[in-house]
Every structure is written in C-alpha cells, then in structure tokens.
Design an enzyme around this catalytic site. Structure first.
Site: not given
Ligand code: GP9
Ligand code: MN
Length: 419
Positions: A87, A262
């Site tokens: 993310t 993603h």
């Molecule tokens: C956590 C969320 C998920 O705050 O944005 O993160 P990710 O594991 O998908 O990178």
């Molecule tokens: Mn994510």
C-alpha cells in the site's frame, strides 16, 4: 550532486504530454475523493464465482463497480507498480509519479526527502489535503511520510470509534469506516482532496458471517476462496459510501478517483488461480496480466464516459489528477503521463523491470506477443529496454540522491536551457 537533477529534468521534460483540453480543469474547485481499494485486482471485475457445471448460477463479485464502469472513464489495462512496500508504494506512486524502491519501502527509508508531491501541489492551489484510514498512524511510517508529502491532516484510527462489533481482520470494517468518515469529511474546509484507504479486503480476507453476501469459492487455496466474498463486501461498502454521499448532498460537487492498490492473490495460489481462470497453468505472461488493478475516474454529470484500453499504471495518476483540477504540470518531475492525454504512449513499466505495450509484454527475460500470449524473439522487446532502464534509473536517482532538494534552484535554469 545538483548537476544530476539537470540530466533528470531533461528526461522527464521529454516525457511530458499535453492534456486533453476538454478534461483540463473539468474538476477545478470540486472536492476530490480518492479511494485506494485494498488488494483489488481486475480479474474479478465483470466476473462471477461459484458457477455450476453448466457455467450457470454464478454470483457476481463486484456488482457496484461493474455498474460504475458505465458512469466513469474506466481503464482496463491499468497496472499496479508496487513492490514490497505494498500500500505504501502505491501511495508513493500516486503522490509523486515516481517509482518506489525495488525492495523495502520508501515510506520507511526516505521519509525525510524533499518532495513535490500531489498533496502539497493541491494544497498550494487552495485545497485541504487529507487522508482517512483507520489504522495506527505510524503504520508504514505514515505519520512521518504524510508530513513530507504535504498532507494537512491524517485522520488515523484515533479519529474513529473502533470496537469489537464493528471490526474484522485488520480492523474497522469498510462500511463503518465510510459511515464514520462522512462527518470527518464535513469537518474539512472545501474544496478538499481526501484519500480513503480501505482495509477489509486485506489478506487473510476474513469476514463476519453477516457480511458474506456471496459464498466463498471452492478452491484448494483458502485464500483465493475467501477473497471473493471480501471483495464483494468492499464493493458493497463502496456503494454504501456513494449512497450516503448522495443523501448528504456531498456527491455532486465531488470527483472520484478510485484504483486498486496492489494484488491480493500472490503467485503462491497459482494452482487455484488457474482453476478459477479455466487455464492449464499460470504462466509468467499471466502473472504480469494479473497485476492489472481497476481504475476509475468518476465525474458526476460528465457525459464523455468510456472504457479506455490504453496501457497505463499508478505512475500516471498524479499528472492525470492535477490536469483534471486545472493545475499545470510542466516542469514537474513526473515519470508518468496524463492518462487522458491524446498523445500518450500506451505503455507501462513494473517495478521489477517487466513492461507492457499495446503489442508486447516483457517479463523475466522473455518477450511475449500479447495477442497470442506466446514467447517471441527478444528483438521485438529490445527497442523498449533503454527507456525502461532510464525511467527506473532516473527515478531511483532522485530518490537515493534526494535530488528534489535542488529543484527550485535548478528549475528555471534548466527550463530556459531547453526552451
Ligand atoms: C495498512 C493497510 C494495508 O494500513 O494500508 O497495508 P498493506 O499490507 O496492504 O501494505
Ligand atoms: Mn494494501
């Protein structure tokens, strides 16, 4: 040193494309709602799951998003370009139109860099820039990085009422998240630029029984099986959010930029994925094509909606959004181009050096014909190698050298040299 930035500036300047005059400034002064849709991949869009042997009785996975396609400029060949930063990488790509690191996360390693990021750009143009996400503020080092990117405010978990009944998996359920965000949105000065980051459709894709609107899949991979109902739940949460904004009279004056952050299903689940897609196996070609994520530009009242097949990626979001808001991007250090620019090259690069054009796809040293999905001679892909290396290399150079420190100093000089 500071002369490096001149070299990079020449490179990005040559990549700049003029925006579509019909769309430039179309959303000027409107509120901007960006929604990062957790782990959403394009392979579930306009598809069903759990069909019987005759291929009937399947359940639609994304009914709301499917209907939103008709009311949006929708990009069907839009790729995520994230690496291990997941993310946070998608946030970095969106904010800077630059690539994240080939390993690790920029959010942790370079939060102290100088940036010329989207939140600060819109903020300088009269917008209030914020993020809403019900997680601890330091997750992905967001509290530090968001300041560097120029956000005015991060509404983290402390802004939400989170307890056992309204939580599942990673935390606050998406429906509750959106509902509670309405008042936070209202509390902001207008126009605002606000990014929402959803959470429920996150590995390991857990859901309460009452939120399972469709059945799990029946695959050896429990992960893939569970993915379908959590995607369906997120789709419902998005519909709920739109309905609530309409009820509150907050919909008409907003534009919506929505994209998958993603992949949700990794290559570990290839056997089940092949079963779902009715393929014998998942090839490296398929793996790249599975990195497509949905991307919507939804402008209430706009009558030019269409599905665009141009090959594109998250790197293109920043110039696209700035142009919709009527903000010039000439001279900015962007590695992407406005998705709607008439002369835009249909092409995108993934962080691992894979790339995709209209006709070819290159990954893991192999060149593929997109039409036949067969391996072809490397000569077909070779003409792209240089620009791919330059893009990734110059983007890295800015990051590792913290080159935007020199931006204001050098910009005028470079622009005058080149004009
Ligand atoms: C956590 C969320 C998920 O705050 O944005 O993160 P990710 O594991 O998908 O990178
Ligand atoms: Mn994510």
């Amino acid at each position: 040193d500071s002369s490096d930035i001149i070299e990079v500036q020449r490179h990005v300047k040559a990549k700049h494309e003029e925006p579509d005059p019909e769309l430039f400034g179309i959303a000027e002064g409107k509120n901007v709602i960006v929604i990062s849709m957790e782990s959403l991949q394009t392979f579930v869009i306009n598809e069903t799951v759990n069909e019987d042997e005759n291929g009937e009785g399947g359940e639609v996975i994304t009914p709301f998003l499917n209907s939103l396609i008709d009311e949006s400029i929708y990009f069907e060949n839009f790729y995520h370009q994230t690496g291990q930063g997941k993310t946070s990488d998608s946030e970095y790509l969106l904010a800077n139109s630059m690539y994240g690191r080939d390993s690790g996360s920029v959010f942790f390693t370079h939060a102290g860099n100088a940036f010329d990021a989207l939140p600060s750009n819109v903020s300088e143009n009269g917008y209030y820039a914020s993020v809403m996400h019900a997680n601890n503020k330091s997750f992905w080092n967001r509290d530090m990085m968001y300041q560097s990117l120029g956000y005015d405010r991060y509404f983290d978990i402390m802004s939400y009422d989170v307890h056992e009944e309204n939580s599942v998996g990673w935390g606050l359920k998406d429906v509750d998240f959106f509902e509670q965000s309405i008042d936070l949105l209202k509390s902001q000065p207008e126009p605002y630029y606000t990014k929402f980051i959803t959470l429920t459709n996150h590995f390991p894709f857990e859901l309460d029984e009452e939120d399972k609107f469709i059945e799990e899949g029946d695959y050896p991979s429990r992960t893939l099986s569970r993915y379908f109902p959590t995607v369906r739940y997120m789709d419902y949460a998005l519909e709920y959010f739109f309905d609530r904004l309409k009820e509150e009279g907050m919909y008409e004056d907003s534009i919506f930029i929505m994209y998958g952050d993603h992949y949700g299903i990794s290559e570990n689940h290839n056997r089940s994925m092949a079963m779902y897609l009715d393929k014998e196996e998942i090839t490296p070609f398929d793996t790249v094509q599975l990195q497509r994520v949905p991307k919507f530009i939804h402008i209430p009242g706009y009558d030019g909606n269409k599905v665009m097949d141009t090959v594109s990626g998250q790197i293109d979001l920043k110039p696209t959004i700035l142009h919709l808001l009527g903000i010039e991007t000439k001279g900015m250090f962007h590695f992407g181009t406005d998705l709607t620019a008439p002369d835009r090259e249909s092409f995108t690069i993934l962080r691992d050096g894979s790339f995709i054009s209209d006709d070819y796809l290159f990954t893991r040293g192999v060149c593929y014909d997109k039409e036949t999905e067969e391996e072809i001679e490397i000569e077909f892909c070779e003409p792209f190698f240089e620009s791919v290396n330059l893009d990734l290399g110059y983007s890295d150079k800015i990051l590792y050298g913290d080159l935007l420190r020199y931006k204001d100093h050098e910009q005028e000089e470079v622009l005058s040299q080149n004009d």
